[in-house]
Design an enzyme around this catalytic site. Structure first.
Site, PDB file in Angstrom:
ATOM      1  N   CYS A  75      -1.245   0.354  -2.762  1.00  0.00           N
ATOM      2  CA  CYS A  75      -1.192   1.460  -1.802  1.00  0.00           C
ATOM      3  C   CYS A  75       0.161   1.604  -1.118  1.00  0.00           C
ATOM      4  O   CYS A  75       0.403   2.591  -0.441  1.00  0.00           O
ATOM      5  CB  CYS A  75      -2.259   1.262  -0.734  1.00  0.00           C
ATOM      6  SG  CYS A  75      -1.950  -0.243   0.204  1.00  0.00           S
ATOM      7  N   ASP A 135       1.231  -0.306   1.331  1.00  0.00           N
ATOM      8  CA  ASP A 135       1.197  -0.834   2.694  1.00  0.00           C
ATOM      9  C   ASP A 135       1.960  -2.161   2.772  1.00  0.00           C
ATOM     10  O   ASP A 135       2.082  -2.871   1.784  1.00  0.00           O
ATOM     11  CB  ASP A 135      -0.243  -1.042   3.159  1.00  0.00           C
ATOM     12  CG  ASP A 135      -0.962   0.282   3.374  1.00  0.00           C
ATOM     13  OD1 ASP A 135      -0.276   1.318   3.373  1.00  0.00           O
ATOM     14  OD2 ASP A 135      -2.184   0.273   3.526  1.00  0.00           O
ATOM     15  N   CYS A 195      -3.647   0.459   6.372  1.00  0.00           N
ATOM     16  CA  CYS A 195      -4.940   1.072   6.675  1.00  0.00           C
ATOM     17  C   CYS A 195      -5.700   0.248   7.721  1.00  0.00           C
ATOM     18  O   CYS A 195      -5.286  -0.841   8.094  1.00  0.00           O
ATOM     19  CB  CYS A 195      -5.758   1.145   5.391  1.00  0.00           C
ATOM     20  SG  CYS A 195      -6.222  -0.477   4.763  1.00  0.00           S
ATOM     21  N   CYS A 230      -7.057  -4.953   0.222  1.00  0.00           N
ATOM     22  CA  CYS A 230      -6.331  -5.024   1.499  1.00  0.00           C
ATOM     23  C   CYS A 230      -6.397  -6.438   2.077  1.00  0.00           C
ATOM     24  O   CYS A 230      -5.501  -6.843   2.817  1.00  0.00           O
ATOM     25  CB  CYS A 230      -6.924  -4.059   2.513  1.00  0.00           C
ATOM     26  SG  CYS A 230      -7.218  -2.414   1.862  1.00  0.00           S
TER      27      CYS A 230
END
Ligand code: FES
Length: 123
Positions: free
Chosen positions: A34, A36, A59, A103
């Site tokens: 992603c 991040d 996120c 994540c």
């Protein structure tokens, strides 16, 4: 599966968020899925994590993961901290949606990177 109450609570009230000017080690990782990014700062005394902080551009799950990780890792010896797995964090958070499991890798990887840098500097 929606976010658990614990994820939302950590996201809304993150623990140990921010930078640390006098950190003994910093680990930074990016999530290729992603984009991040997470940074973990460590203050280490007698091979124990005396203080830990995080900065995460990511996120809600990534922020909750970072927050929970800092709570789990604070006060642990470096050897104990290296044994923390992403599943420990997911469990602590009451689960994560399947799409967000990736994540949970960020926190553990950033902390391991910081510990590895610290140990490399000690030799
Ligand atoms: Fe990027 Fe969660 S979507 S870390």
């Amino acid at each position: 599966m929606p976010y658990s109450e614990k994820v939302l609570e950590h996201f809304q009230h993150p623990r140990n968020q921010g930078s640390m000017a006098d950190a003994d080690a910093v680990g930074e990782v990016g999530n290729p899925v992603c984009g991040d990014v997470m940074k973990i700062y460590l203050k280490i005394r007698d091979r124990r994590i005396k203080d830990i902080k995080f900065e995460t551009l990511g996120c809600a799950a990534a922020i909750a993961v970072s927050s929970a990780l800092t709570e789990i890792a604070k006060g642990k010896s470096l050897d104990q901290a290296l044994k923390i797995e992403k599943d420990d964090i997911v469990r602590e958070l009451g689960g994560l949606p399947d799409l967000k499991i990736h994540c949970s890798m960020l926190g553990v990887e950033a902390m391991r990177a910081a510990i590895a840098k610290y140990q490399a500097g000690q030799k």
